[in-house]
Design a protein around this motif. Structure first.
Motif, PDB file in Angstrom:
ATOM      1  N   PHE A 169      11.465  -3.111  -3.175  1.00 29.99           N
ATOM      2  CA  PHE A 169      10.219  -2.028  -3.083  1.00 29.99           C
ATOM      3  C   PHE A 169       9.245  -2.047  -4.141  1.00 29.99           C
ATOM      4  O   PHE A 169       8.006  -1.587  -3.815  1.00 29.99           O
ATOM      5  N   LEU A 170       9.655  -2.334  -5.325  1.00 28.75           N
ATOM      6  CA  LEU A 170       8.719  -2.507  -6.365  1.00 28.75           C
ATOM      7  C   LEU A 170       7.707  -3.670  -6.132  1.00 28.75           C
ATOM      8  O   LEU A 170       6.645  -3.854  -6.143  1.00 28.75           O
ATOM      9  N   LEU A 171       8.236  -4.999  -5.586  1.00 25.03           N
ATOM     10  CA  LEU A 171       7.637  -5.934  -5.089  1.00 25.03           C
ATOM     11  C   LEU A 171       6.666  -5.667  -3.883  1.00 25.03           C
ATOM     12  O   LEU A 171       5.323  -6.162  -3.959  1.00 25.03           O
ATOM     13  N   LEU A 172       7.052  -4.813  -2.999  1.00 25.49           N
ATOM     14  CA  LEU A 172       6.337  -4.331  -1.786  1.00 25.49           C
ATOM     15  C   LEU A 172       4.886  -3.650  -2.502  1.00 25.49           C
ATOM     16  O   LEU A 172       3.907  -3.751  -2.033  1.00 25.49           O
ATOM     17  N   ALA A 173       5.260  -2.752  -3.462  1.00 26.86           N
ATOM     18  CA  ALA A 173       4.075  -1.982  -4.024  1.00 26.86           C
ATOM     19  C   ALA A 173       3.158  -2.935  -4.819  1.00 26.86           C
ATOM     20  O   ALA A 173       1.852  -3.027  -4.606  1.00 26.86           O
ATOM     21  N   ILE A 174       3.571  -3.828  -5.501  1.00 25.30           N
ATOM     22  CA  ILE A 174       2.717  -4.958  -6.100  1.00 25.30           C
ATOM     23  C   ILE A 174       1.996  -5.787  -5.074  1.00 25.30           C
ATOM     24  O   ILE A 174       0.858  -6.099  -5.237  1.00 25.30           O
ATOM     25  N   ALA A 175       2.691  -6.151  -4.020  1.00 25.08           N
ATOM     26  CA  ALA A 175       2.031  -6.958  -2.927  1.00 25.08           C
ATOM     27  C   ALA A 175       0.860  -6.314  -2.219  1.00 25.08           C
ATOM     28  O   ALA A 175       0.104  -6.796  -1.699  1.00 25.08           O
ATOM     29  N   THR A 176       1.264  -4.873  -1.856  1.00 33.07           N
ATOM     30  CA  THR A 176       0.027  -4.088  -1.514  1.00 33.07           C
ATOM     31  C   THR A 176      -1.169  -4.178  -2.396  1.00 33.07           C
ATOM     32  O   THR A 176      -2.189  -4.124  -1.881  1.00 33.07           O
ATOM     33  N   ALA A 177      -0.978  -3.749  -3.484  1.00 28.70           N
ATOM     34  CA  ALA A 177      -1.862  -3.675  -4.540  1.00 28.70           C
ATOM     35  C   ALA A 177      -2.737  -5.031  -4.617  1.00 28.70           C
ATOM     36  O   ALA A 177      -3.888  -4.949  -4.776  1.00 28.70           O
ATOM     37  N   LEU A 178      -1.961  -6.082  -4.510  1.00 29.18           N
ATOM     38  CA  LEU A 178      -2.776  -7.332  -4.784  1.00 29.18           C
ATOM     39  C   LEU A 178      -3.462  -7.599  -3.553  1.00 29.18           C
ATOM     40  O   LEU A 178      -4.524  -8.333  -3.561  1.00 29.18           O
ATOM     41  N   GLY A 179      -2.877  -7.346  -2.342  1.00 27.98           N
ATOM     42  CA  GLY A 179      -3.498  -7.954  -1.009  1.00 27.98           C
ATOM     43  C   GLY A 179      -4.913  -7.020  -1.000  1.00 27.98           C
ATOM     44  O   GLY A 179      -5.863  -7.577  -0.436  1.00 27.98           O
ATOM     45  N   VAL A 180      -4.770  -5.583  -1.301  1.00 32.42           N
ATOM     46  CA  VAL A 180      -6.147  -4.815  -1.335  1.00 32.42           C
ATOM     47  C   VAL A 180      -6.829  -5.242  -2.249  1.00 32.42           C
ATOM     48  O   VAL A 180      -8.162  -5.391  -2.141  1.00 32.42           O
ATOM     49  N   GLY A 181      -6.543  -5.587  -3.510  1.00 31.75           N
ATOM     50  CA  GLY A 181      -7.212  -5.872  -4.618  1.00 31.75           C
ATOM     51  C   GLY A 181      -7.897  -7.209  -4.446  1.00 31.75           C
ATOM     52  O   GLY A 181      -9.137  -7.526  -4.759  1.00 31.75           O
ATOM     53  N   LEU A 182      -7.522  -8.155  -3.782  1.00 29.23           N
ATOM     54  CA  LEU A 182      -8.160  -9.485  -3.382  1.00 29.23           C
ATOM     55  C   LEU A 182      -9.290  -9.281  -2.484  1.00 29.23           C
ATOM     56  O   LEU A 182     -10.296  -9.844  -2.811  1.00 29.23           O
ATOM     57  N   TRP A 183      -8.906  -8.532  -1.551  1.00 31.21           N
ATOM     58  CA  TRP A 183     -10.276  -8.097  -0.621  1.00 31.21           C
ATOM     59  C   TRP A 183     -11.422  -7.528  -1.356  1.00 31.21           C
ATOM     60  O   TRP A 183     -12.440  -7.870  -1.330  1.00 31.21           O
ATOM     61  N   LEU A 184     -11.012  -6.303  -2.196  1.00 32.02           N
ATOM     62  CA  LEU A 184     -12.058  -5.621  -2.881  1.00 32.02           C
ATOM     63  C   LEU A 184     -12.871  -6.486  -4.184  1.00 32.02           C
ATOM     64  O   LEU A 184     -13.919  -6.312  -4.516  1.00 32.02           O
ATOM     65  N   SER A 185     -11.927  -7.091  -4.884  1.00 31.98           N
ATOM     66  CA  SER A 185     -12.354  -7.870  -5.987  1.00 31.98           C
ATOM     67  C   SER A 185     -13.461  -8.928  -5.340  1.00 31.98           C
ATOM     68  O   SER A 185     -14.489  -9.217  -5.892  1.00 31.98           O
ATOM     69  N   ALA A 186     -13.043  -9.707  -4.180  1.00 31.06           N
ATOM     70  CA  ALA A 186     -14.246 -10.450  -3.763  1.00 31.06           C
ATOM     71  C   ALA A 186     -15.272  -9.988  -3.179  1.00 31.06           C
ATOM     72  O   ALA A 186     -16.338 -10.511  -3.326  1.00 31.06           O
ATOM     73  N   LEU A 187     -15.368  -8.838  -2.586  1.00 30.36           N
ATOM     74  CA  LEU A 187     -16.365  -8.005  -2.160  1.00 30.36           C
ATOM     75  C   LEU A 187     -17.126  -7.456  -3.448  1.00 30.36           C
ATOM     76  O   LEU A 187     -18.472  -7.435  -3.090  1.00 30.36           O
ATOM     77  N   ASN A 188     -16.512  -7.183  -4.394  1.00 24.86           N
ATOM     78  CA  ASN A 188     -17.008  -6.668  -5.320  1.00 24.86           C
ATOM     79  C   ASN A 188     -18.139  -7.396  -6.082  1.00 24.86           C
ATOM     80  O   ASN A 188     -19.058  -6.949  -6.759  1.00 24.86           O
ATOM     81  N   VAL A 189     -17.992  -8.678  -6.269  1.00 27.20           N
ATOM     82  CA  VAL A 189     -18.716  -9.598  -6.673  1.00 27.20           C
ATOM     83  C   VAL A 189     -20.007  -9.902  -5.945  1.00 27.20           C
ATOM     84  O   VAL A 189     -20.991  -9.831  -6.653  1.00 27.20           O
ATOM     85  N   LYS A 190     -19.840  -9.621  -4.722  1.00 29.94           N
ATOM     86  CA  LYS A 190     -21.173  -9.613  -3.868  1.00 29.94           C
ATOM     87  C   LYS A 190     -21.956  -8.375  -3.708  1.00 29.94           C
ATOM     88  O   LYS A 190     -23.140  -8.162  -3.419  1.00 29.94           O
ATOM     89  N   TYR A 191     -21.022  -7.258  -3.405  1.00 31.11           N
ATOM     90  CA  TYR A 191     -21.467  -6.251  -2.982  1.00 31.11           C
ATOM     91  C   TYR A 191     -21.277  -5.102  -4.225  1.00 31.11           C
ATOM     92  O   TYR A 191     -20.047  -4.609  -4.170  1.00 31.11           O
TER      93      TYR A 191
END
Length: 282
Positions: A169-191
């Protein structure tokens, strides 16, 4: 021609070009830079508590005082049920994975912009930046977890065999944060206005996650649909693994795992596709 010049010309030349076609996840290259990942993670931890009076105690203060507020307003005044578990333990057990997720999501989403100088000056796998931001929160989690164990001992709560599933479950929480963070970090560079939505997203996500209330309040026919929020499966999994709740998360967890896999794979692919533009746009 001098010997130094001839020696220089004999050295091999490496060309770094953007990938074409289907982009690989780059996990092999990430493994080769594992030492850099370690130092970036440790740097984030040291910077976070540098020149602070309380230092690592903030890892305990934040979830503990949120637990006190929740216990007062939701547990005592609103009489929110807690599935037969003392409400302070019920809330604090959910706040631990939530705080880990919220911190990891916020830091990873802003990680590329925060490391602008590093990204524009030297080449390394850009995945190291958001991953190190996510892993840095594990130190806070470990410190705050000790308080949970003390609270469980105080209330006489003994975990069952299900505690062996806690790392999953700890791994699942990390994977959730990383998955959403990858989307937002890449978008944040441009927007750059993406960073203004992160705080609102985390606040809304908290209300949609069974932190202050149990998922048993959700009608059974909507329970699986509720699992589309992957943190619902994480929080319920933590309570089941540590507090001995009868029955596991079931269908809710299965849906959450499927959603996390899709978010993580999609975020990884989008991040890698946008990676070639980071140094130019950031």
């Amino acid at each position: 021609m001098s010997s130094r010049q001839s020696e220089f010309e004999s050295l091999p030349t490496f060309f770094i070009r953007p990938a074409a076609g289907w982009v690989s996840p780059g996990l092999k290259e990430l493994w080769e830079y594992r030492e850099l990942l370690y130092f970036l993670t440790w740097r984030d931890v040291k910077v976070r508590y540098k020149q602070t009076v309380l230092g690592a105690a903030w890892a305990i203060i934040q979830p503990f005082f949120m637990m006190v507020v929740f216990s007062l307003f939701f547990g005592r005044l609103a009489r929110v049920p807690s599935d037969g578990i003392p409400y302070p333990v019920f809330a604090y057990c959910a706040l631990l994975p939530w705080q880990l997720f919220a911190h990891a999501l916020s830091e990873s989403s802003n990680s590329l912009v925060a490391n602008e100088r590093l990204i524009t000056k030297v080449y390394f796998p850009r995945l190291c930046v958001p991953i190190s931001a996510v892993l840095g929160g594990l130190i806070d989690f470990a410190i705050a977890f000790v308080i949970l164990l003390l609270m469980m001992a105080y209330y006489g709560i003994r975990p069952s065999w299900a505690i062996v599933t806690l790392p999953a479950f700890l791994l699942l929480a990390i994977a959730t944060a990383l998955g959403v963070g990858l989307w937002l970090s890449a978008l944040n560079v441009k927007y750059r206005d993406v960073r203004y939505t992160i705080t609102f997203l985390i606040q809304f996500w908290l209300l949609a996650t069974p932190v202050a209330y149990p998922s048993s309040l959700i009608p059974v026919r909507w329970r699986a649909l509720y699992g589309l929020n992957p943190m619902a499966g994480v929080v319920e999994g933590f309570r089941w693994a540590l507090l001995g709740k009868s029955g596991g998360p079931g269908a809710l967890l299965a849906v959450s795992v499927g959603v996390v896999v899709l978010i993580l794979l999609g975020g990884l692919y989008y991040f890698r596709r946008m990676e070639m533009e980071f140094a130019d746009v950031v």
